[in-house]
Design a protein around this motif. Structure first.
Motif, mmCIF file in Angstrom:
data_model
loop_
_atom_site.group_PDB
_atom_site.id
_atom_site.type_symbol
_atom_site.label_atom_id
_atom_site.label_comp_id
_atom_site.label_asym_id
_atom_site.label_seq_id
_atom_site.Cartn_x
_atom_site.Cartn_y
_atom_site.Cartn_z
ATOM 1 N N LEU A 113 -7.513 8.948 4.053
ATOM 2 C CA LEU A 113 -6.141 8.955 4.703
ATOM 3 C C LEU A 113 -5.775 7.324 4.680
ATOM 4 O O LEU A 113 -6.717 6.612 4.933
ATOM 5 N N GLU A 114 -4.701 7.022 4.235
ATOM 6 C CA GLU A 114 -4.215 5.630 4.269
ATOM 7 C C GLU A 114 -2.640 5.455 4.866
ATOM 8 O O GLU A 114 -1.637 6.392 4.296
ATOM 9 N N ARG A 115 -2.831 4.945 5.756
ATOM 10 C CA ARG A 115 -1.382 4.365 6.711
ATOM 11 C C ARG A 115 -0.554 5.606 6.998
ATOM 12 O O ARG A 115 0.406 5.683 6.662
ATOM 13 N N ARG A 116 -1.355 6.500 7.314
ATOM 14 C CA ARG A 116 -0.526 8.051 7.742
ATOM 15 C C ARG A 116 -0.241 7.581 9.422
ATOM 16 O O ARG A 116 -0.957 7.201 10.136
ATOM 17 N N ILE A 159 -2.974 5.331 10.864
ATOM 18 C CA ILE A 159 -4.260 5.522 10.759
ATOM 19 C C ILE A 159 -5.122 5.683 9.284
ATOM 20 O O ILE A 159 -4.178 5.888 8.350
ATOM 21 N N ASP A 160 -6.001 5.164 9.278
ATOM 22 C CA ASP A 160 -6.889 5.012 8.092
ATOM 23 C C ASP A 160 -8.084 5.772 8.096
ATOM 24 O O ASP A 160 -8.592 5.663 9.378
ATOM 25 N N ALA A 161 -8.676 6.290 7.047
ATOM 26 C CA ALA A 161 -9.915 7.099 7.293
ATOM 27 C C ALA A 161 -10.673 7.052 5.791
ATOM 28 O O ALA A 161 -9.974 7.216 4.770
ATOM 29 N N TRP A 162 -11.984 6.782 5.923
ATOM 30 C CA TRP A 162 -12.730 6.726 4.592
ATOM 31 C C TRP A 162 -13.919 7.538 4.865
ATOM 32 O O TRP A 162 -14.445 7.502 6.054
#
Length: 184
Positions: free
Chosen positions: A62-65, A42-45
């Motif tokens: 979040l980056e590539r979690r 998951i990615d989040a911005w």
């Protein structure tokens, strides 16, 4: 008698980053998030809009979690576009450093002094405890001037005369709680 003042945020601060479309340097975050899932990752911005042209920039949260490693309450807040989460993230120094941005709190906070502070300035001394509701870097001299209805120059003069005393350095910026005493 101890008086309590509170420095409170009124809105989200501006994000300082160069715009790729118009070369402006300010973005306005309004609490919107973009979440993208790739199978188990998951990615989040956090999204912010340029104040000049309206272009969007993304601040990585979040980056590539792995999805299972993210707390479900955090996922719910991201999907709900929680403005409280945006406020928390814009105060996180790790997130700001990772995205190479800074925040500008000018016009995004207010000082709550309670009632009758200026009426008590005629007395012997004013003992004040200043608490920050958020990590807002402000010069204590500015807070004292605004809270007591004095000019900053007058507050600096009172500091030199020893009539404004504090355990913390009043000359620079602070975002931590402090106390001071004003002797008249």
């Amino acid at each position: 008698m101890l008086t309590h003042w509170v420095v409170m945020p009124t809105c989200l601060p501006h994000v300082l980053r160069r715009c790729h479309a118009c070369a402006s340097g300010r973005f306005r975050a309004d609490g919107k998030f973009r979440v993208n899932a790739h199978h188990k990752l998951i990615d989040a911005w956090l999204l912010a809009l340029c104040t000049t042209c309206g272009a969007t920039t993304k601040l990585t949260v979040l980056e590539r979690r792995n999805v299972r490693s993210v707390h479900p309450r955090l996922l719910d807040r991201l999907h709900a576009n929680d403005p409280g989460l945006a406020a928390e993230l814009l105060q996180d120094p790790v997130l700001l450093r990772r995205n190479r941005v800074a925040v500008d709190w000018d016009g995004a906070w207010r000082l709550d002094t309670g009632d009758g502070v200026r009426d008590r300035l005629d007395g012997e001394a004013l003992d004040v405890s200043v608490r920050f509701a958020a990590r807002i870097p402000v010069r204590p001299v500015r807070l004292i001037a605004e809270g007591c209805g004095l000019s900053r120059g007058e507050v600096e003069r009172l500091m030199v005369e020893g009539k404004v005393v504090s355990a913390v350095r009043l000359g620079g910026r602070t975002s931590g709680d402090f106390t001071f005493m004003l002797k008249r």
